[in-house]
Scaffold this motif. Structure first.
Motif, PDB file in Angstrom:
ATOM      1  N   GLY A 262     -11.096   8.414  -1.285  1.00 50.72           N
ATOM      2  CA  GLY A 262     -12.024   7.335  -1.606  1.00 50.72           C
ATOM      3  C   GLY A 262     -12.014   6.254  -0.536  1.00 50.72           C
ATOM      4  N   HIS A 263     -10.821   5.876  -0.116  1.00 52.44           N
ATOM      5  CA  HIS A 263     -10.740   4.829   0.899  1.00 52.44           C
ATOM      6  C   HIS A 263     -11.297   5.298   2.230  1.00 52.44           C
ATOM      7  N   PHE A 264     -11.119   6.587   2.463  1.00 53.81           N
ATOM      8  CA  PHE A 264     -11.619   7.136   3.731  1.00 53.81           C
ATOM      9  C   PHE A 264     -13.147   7.024   3.812  1.00 53.81           C
ATOM     10  N   ILE A 265     -13.812   7.317   2.676  1.00 58.06           N
ATOM     11  CA  ILE A 265     -15.286   7.279   2.743  1.00 58.06           C
ATOM     12  C   ILE A 265     -15.844   5.899   2.424  1.00 58.06           C
ATOM     13  N   GLU A 266     -14.973   4.992   2.034  1.00 55.81           N
ATOM     14  CA  GLU A 266     -15.489   3.695   1.591  1.00 55.81           C
ATOM     15  C   GLU A 266     -16.349   2.981   2.633  1.00 55.81           C
ATOM     16  N   PRO A 267     -15.964   2.977   3.910  1.00 54.34           N
ATOM     17  CA  PRO A 267     -16.787   2.246   4.884  1.00 54.34           C
ATOM     18  C   PRO A 267     -18.253   2.666   4.886  1.00 54.34           C
ATOM     19  N   ILE A 268     -18.499   3.944   4.587  1.00 56.62           N
ATOM     20  CA  ILE A 268     -19.887   4.415   4.627  1.00 56.62           C
ATOM     21  C   ILE A 268     -20.706   3.812   3.492  1.00 56.62           C
ATOM     22  N   ILE A 269     -20.061   3.634   2.339  1.00 59.32           N
ATOM     23  CA  ILE A 269     -20.844   3.201   1.180  1.00 59.32           C
ATOM     24  C   ILE A 269     -20.661   1.713   0.871  1.00 59.32           C
ATOM     25  N   ARG A 270     -19.803   1.062   1.621  1.00 55.48           N
ATOM     26  CA  ARG A 270     -19.586  -0.366   1.399  1.00 55.48           C
ATOM     27  C   ARG A 270     -20.901  -1.152   1.488  1.00 55.48           C
ATOM     28  N   PRO A 271     -21.747  -0.880   2.496  1.00 56.33           N
ATOM     29  CA  PRO A 271     -22.999  -1.653   2.595  1.00 56.33           C
ATOM     30  C   PRO A 271     -23.896  -1.499   1.369  1.00 56.33           C
ATOM     31  N   LEU A 272     -23.644  -0.484   0.571  1.00 60.55           N
ATOM     32  CA  LEU A 272     -24.461  -0.291  -0.621  1.00 60.55           C
ATOM     33  C   LEU A 272     -23.871  -1.046  -1.805  1.00 60.55           C
ATOM     34  N   GLY A 273     -22.729  -1.694  -1.573  1.00 65.05           N
ATOM     35  CA  GLY A 273     -22.089  -2.425  -2.655  1.00 65.05           C
ATOM     36  C   GLY A 273     -21.130  -1.562  -3.447  1.00 65.05           C
ATOM     37  N   PHE A 274     -20.855  -0.324  -2.983  1.00 66.24           N
ATOM     38  CA  PHE A 274     -19.961   0.568  -3.724  1.00 66.24           C
ATOM     39  C   PHE A 274     -18.550   0.462  -3.147  1.00 66.24           C
ATOM     40  N   GLU A 275     -17.575   0.871  -3.937  1.00 59.47           N
ATOM     41  CA  GLU A 275     -16.211   0.894  -3.432  1.00 59.47           C
ATOM     42  C   GLU A 275     -15.623   2.296  -3.598  1.00 59.47           C
ATOM     43  N   TRP A 276     -14.325   2.417  -3.367  1.00 57.10           N
ATOM     44  CA  TRP A 276     -13.764   3.763  -3.249  1.00 57.10           C
ATOM     45  C   TRP A 276     -13.908   4.631  -4.492  1.00 57.10           C
ATOM     46  N   ARG A 277     -13.782   4.040  -5.676  1.00 54.22           N
ATOM     47  CA  ARG A 277     -13.883   4.883  -6.874  1.00 54.22           C
ATOM     48  C   ARG A 277     -15.310   5.399  -7.077  1.00 54.22           C
ATOM     49  N   THR A 278     -16.269   4.510  -6.766  1.00 50.27           N
ATOM     50  CA  THR A 278     -17.665   4.924  -6.835  1.00 50.27           C
ATOM     51  C   THR A 278     -17.924   6.093  -5.879  1.00 50.27           C
ATOM     52  N   GLY A 279     -17.297   5.965  -4.695  1.00 51.66           N
ATOM     53  CA  GLY A 279     -17.470   7.001  -3.684  1.00 51.66           C
ATOM     54  C   GLY A 279     -16.970   8.351  -4.169  1.00 51.66           C
ATOM     55  N   ILE A 280     -15.805   8.326  -4.828  1.00 52.68           N
ATOM     56  CA  ILE A 280     -15.247   9.591  -5.328  1.00 52.68           C
ATOM     57  C   ILE A 280     -16.178  10.198  -6.374  1.00 52.68           C
ATOM     58  N   ALA A 281     -16.681   9.332  -7.262  1.00 51.10           N
ATOM     59  CA  ALA A 281     -17.573   9.829  -8.310  1.00 51.10           C
ATOM     60  C   ALA A 281     -18.798  10.501  -7.692  1.00 51.10           C
TER      61      ALA A 281
END
Ligand code: GDP
Ligand code: MG
Length: 828
Positions: free
Chosen positions: A696-715
């Motif tokens: 989750g933390h690894f992909i977080e930078p990609i989705i941060r601009p969308l307002g999402f964080e690591w758990r959202t990314g995993i989902a």
């Protein structure tokens, strides 16, 4: 392998006899039937006739005839499973029980779209294939079997077709099926309330000289309209037995199958091969070409020479190709072309047109003698209903009202049973947590499986309601009207009404929708439709919508839900427009939209449809979703140690100690709350440190601009398997959030409470209405699930398109969510 390939002394077991009409009949009468053992007694050189031993008789066959008898070796036959047939009759996948031979009858259902073939097929075999009151529902052959009177029927349901010219994919498909699989009996299903058009296909079957039986379906409609048909007389005129049926109620089906047996055993007096008279000139041409064909024995026995001659006069591409595979092709084609130009010069018309006219002439002649037309009440009703439902001004608003009602019910009505299931799951979870021994197994069962599965299971009622509406629209015939009304709009985006049906099916599931594009004739149109189908929001996305809408838009849920679906449609339109301008420049193809009469759907068929859908949903829950839940849980569970764990544990011990010595109740309560908080913190830190947390933390930078964080990314990542998994993953991920047991929807509470745990926004809620909306739009648009991706690859014939769609949708999703989040968070 065919019989001609065997050498003297070799033996083979017959698996199929090709050919047609009288030839086939004769050869089968001689004992060359499926399952029989044949021995080559003597082969003669130079393609002379060979002598065979079958059933103790010696029979001589020419190689051109032996060539039509398919055989396998005895060893192969011995390996055959002995269970009754289930599957496809073809030489590769043959599963016929050889011992039971002669009792196996292969039957193909052929007929116009929407005449009830699938209903008949389902009723007879207990299959659950999709039935709908519009054309193009069945797109590929479906197989099943049925036993009656000691006979085993291998049934195949084919796509609907108006004709057997090789013009559309389904026509070609049906024609190829008849030629290559040689069904013993073709059941021509006919819509009794529309005899003239339906009999056109029959007239083509007559030319083919195969064994046909007519199932005069929708006989109830015919009777209700007050029409009178002299069935026996019509049957004698056509040379084909006719059995009235009502497929939806199963009426006439035993008669139909008794008749199949009679015809198969050559016991029916009405069966005869008739020739439709195409007029003096054409008949002369047919005769000339036929004589030429007869020069080539191989060509002659493989296809009825008369049929072939007629097809050549129609300049049918497949007939020409068939001929060119033979030795005398040059002569035959030359004769055919000569005759075609003779006809065209003489009659100033194409052979095809003359033949069609003659066929219709034959049909109307036959009907004039046998049918007393009644007043079709069905059409009277239909016209009256259509005056309102497809009204120029009210049609569209009514359609949208209906859509509103559909989504409103899906959300609002569904929320009651949803609450019950949720409460039940909660109770079960609590019970198991206490009863099962503490430890990893307990965690897996409760926090993992029950939490994850439960969070998806609660949406079953919503899905059922959605399908109740969809199947009602399909069965009444309203869906076809919707397509009709949309036709104009579809033209504007470079598609036509035909594409609408697959798109609507996409609201159920994108996979069958993409398969349904097979009815689209034009290749670029078809590809375009395939590429925009994933924007049709499928029912698997519904649980995510309902969960998030319930949590963040409780005041106007229906509007948000409709908004999402409309956004999907809008994106499809934009995409189609964009692709049309860039990737393909498709030409408009003429298209006639079928408007079937309105029918009152039977409760049985609707209940069955919904039952099937729930079964499918539960299967998914017990399959993909369960596996995903376990994987997600395990990835989140390991490794167990965290860097702060020792410190937190010692604080836990400390507080426990304080509780035991606490004097008054207030102090005790406060301490318990602290205790819970720390316990949750332990879980949260453990999750963050787990493999899942790292991903989750690894992909977080990609989705941060969308307002999402690591758990959202995993989902989101987990939704690639199937969209419902997004919800179950959230269920597993958020089990450490407090949101405990209050209210009837625990997950909704938890979603509202989950906070950013690091970065600049630390301590703020992860989901605001704005980020929730961005998330919903992302879910709507991004990566279609694995099933859809492979369907795109399969139906478009190129993996390239599938990969393209993955990239295209995910990029679009990112951009849309980005703008919504950026603009939304500035505005609110
Ligand atoms: P197919 O396209 O030929 O496979 O036709 P379907 O089996 O999908 O049926 C088309 C529609 O006709 C459905 O709405 C059926 O419920 C309806 N239907 C089928 N058979 C009958 C029948 O005998 N009587 C009446 N009234 N309706 C029928
Ligand atoms: Mg069908």
């Amino acid at each position: 392998m065919n019989l001609a390939e065997l050498n003297s002394g070799e033996k083979g077991v017959i698996i199929n006899v090709k050919g047609y009409g009288s030839f086939r009949k004769r050869i089968m009468e001689m004992g060359f039937v499926k399952g029989q053992l044949v021995e080559v007694v003597k082969k003669r050189p130079f393609h002379g006739p060979a002598e065979y031993n079958v059933m103790g008789y010696h029979v001589s066959l020419r190689p051109s005839e032996a060539y039509l008898i398919e055989v396998i070796t005895q060893e192969m036959a011995a390996e055959m499973p002995e269970q009754p047939f289930e599957g496809i009759i073809d030489k590769d996948k043959l599963k016929i029980s050889i011992n039971n031979e002669g009792k196996n009858i292969s039957v193909a259902f052929v007929g116009n779209p929407n005449c009830g073939k699938t209903s008949l097929f389902n009723f007879v075999s207990g299959a659950r294939e999709h039935v709908g009151n519009y054309s193009g529902v069945t797109v590929e052959a479906k197989y099943n079997s049925y036993s009656y009177y000691g006979y085993n029927f291998n049934l195949v349901d084919l796509p609907g077709t108006y004709s057997l010219t090789a013009y559309t994919p389904e026509e070609l498909y049906v024609r190829k099926h008849i030629f290559h699989n040689n069904p013993d009996i073709v059941v021509n299903v006919i819509d009794a309330s529309n005899l003239e058009r339906n009999l056109y296909l029959t007239s083509q079957l007559i030319d083919m000289d195969i064994k046909v039986i007519i199932a005069l379906n929708m006989y109830d409609d015919l009777e209700n309209s007050g029409a009178v048909l002299e069935i026996d007389k019509l049957s004698r005129l056509l040379g084909i037995p006719i059995i009235p049926t009502i497929a939806t109620k199963g009426k006439g089906i035993p008669d139909l199958f008794s008749k199949i047996i009679d015809v198969y055993e050559n016991r029916d007096p009405n069966v005869r091969h008739i020739h439709i008279n195409y007029g003096k000139e054409l008949e002369q041409s047919i005769r000339v070409i036929r004589e030429q064909i007869k020069q080539d024995k191989k060509m002659m026995v493989a296809m009825s020479p008369r049929f072939l001659a007629i097809k050549l006069l129609e300049q049918d591409g497949h007939a020409i190709r068939f001929v060119s595979k033979h030795e005398t092709s040059k002569e035959v084609l030359k004769t055919a072309y000569k005759e075609i130009s003779r006809i065209e010069e003489l009659l100033h018309e194409k052979g095809e047109a003359i033949i069609t006219d003659a066929k219709y002439g034959f049909i109307s002649g036959a009907l004039k003698e046998t049918l007393k037309v009644g007043k079709s009440k069905r059409w009277l009703h239909t016209n009256a209903i259509d005056k309102v439902l497809t009204h120029r001004f009210f049609g569209m608003p009514l359609f949208f009202t209906f859509m509103f009602l559909m989504f409103f019910s899906t959300f609002q009505l569904g929320s009651y049973p949803m609450g019950w299931i949720d409460a039940g799951v909660g109770v079960l979870n609590q019970f198991l947590k206490v009863t099962l021994p503490q430890g990893m197994f307990n965690d897996l069962i409760t926090d993992g499986i029950i939490n994850g599965i439960g969070s998806v299971l609660v949406f079953l009622p919503n899905i059922l309601i959605l399908f109740l509406f969809i199947s009602f629209m399909e069965d009444t015939g309203y869906m076809a009207r919707a397509a009709f009304m949309m036709d104009k709009i579809m033209h504007k985006i470079g598609l036509h009404g035909r594409s609408f049906i697959p798109l609507i099916m996409g609201f159920g599931c994108n996979v069958p929708a993409i398969m349904a594009t097979r009815t689209i004739r034009n290749r670029t149109d078809r590809l375009l439709t395939i590429l925009i189908t994933p924007f049709m929001s499928c029912s698997a996305r519904l649980p995510i919508y309902i969960l998030f809408i319930g949590a963040f838009f409780p005041n106007n849920p229906t509007l948000v839900l409709i908004g999402l679906y409309l956004t999907g449609i809008l994106l499809a339109v934009i995409t189609a427009h964009f692709f049309n301008k860039t990737l393909f420049k498709s030409k408009e193809a003429p298209f006639v939209m079928e408007l079937p009469p309105y029918r009152l759907p039977s409760t049985k068929s609707i209940v069955k449809h919904m039952w099937d859908k729930s079964a499918q949903y539960l299967q998914k829950v017990g399959g993909v979703i369960l596996i995903a839940v376990i994987i997600i849980w395990a990835l989140g569970y390991f490794p167990q140690n965290t860097k702060n764990s020792s410190e937190l544990t010692s604080r836990l011990v400390e507080i426990n100690l304080q509780i035991s010595v606490a004097s008054d109740e207030l102090q005790q309560n406060n301490l318990t709350i602290q205790l819970n908080e720390i316990q949750n913190q332990v879980k949260r830190e453990q999750l963050e440190n787990s493999y899942l947390g790292r991903i989750g933390h690894f992909i977080e930078p990609i989705i941060r601009p969308l307002g999402f964080e690591w758990r959202t990314g995993i989902a989101l990542l987990s939704g690639i398997a199937a969209k419902e998994v997004v919800v179950s993953t959230i269920g597993v991920l958020l089990q450490s959030e407090s949101g405990n047991g209050t209210g009837d929807n625990r997950l909704v509470m938890r979603l509202r409470e989950i906070k950013h745990d690091h970065g600049s926004a630390i301590g703020q809620p992860v989901f605001t209405p704005v980020t929730a909306l961005a998330f919903l739009l992302f879910v709507l648009i991004y990566f279609p699930c694995i099933g859809v991706v492979s369907a795109i690859a399969k139906e478009s014939g190129r993996w390239r398109w599938a990969f393209f769609m993955v990239g295209y949708t995910t990029t679009a999703a990112w951009l849309v969510a980005f703008f919504v989040n950026q603009i939304g968070s500035r505005l609110f």
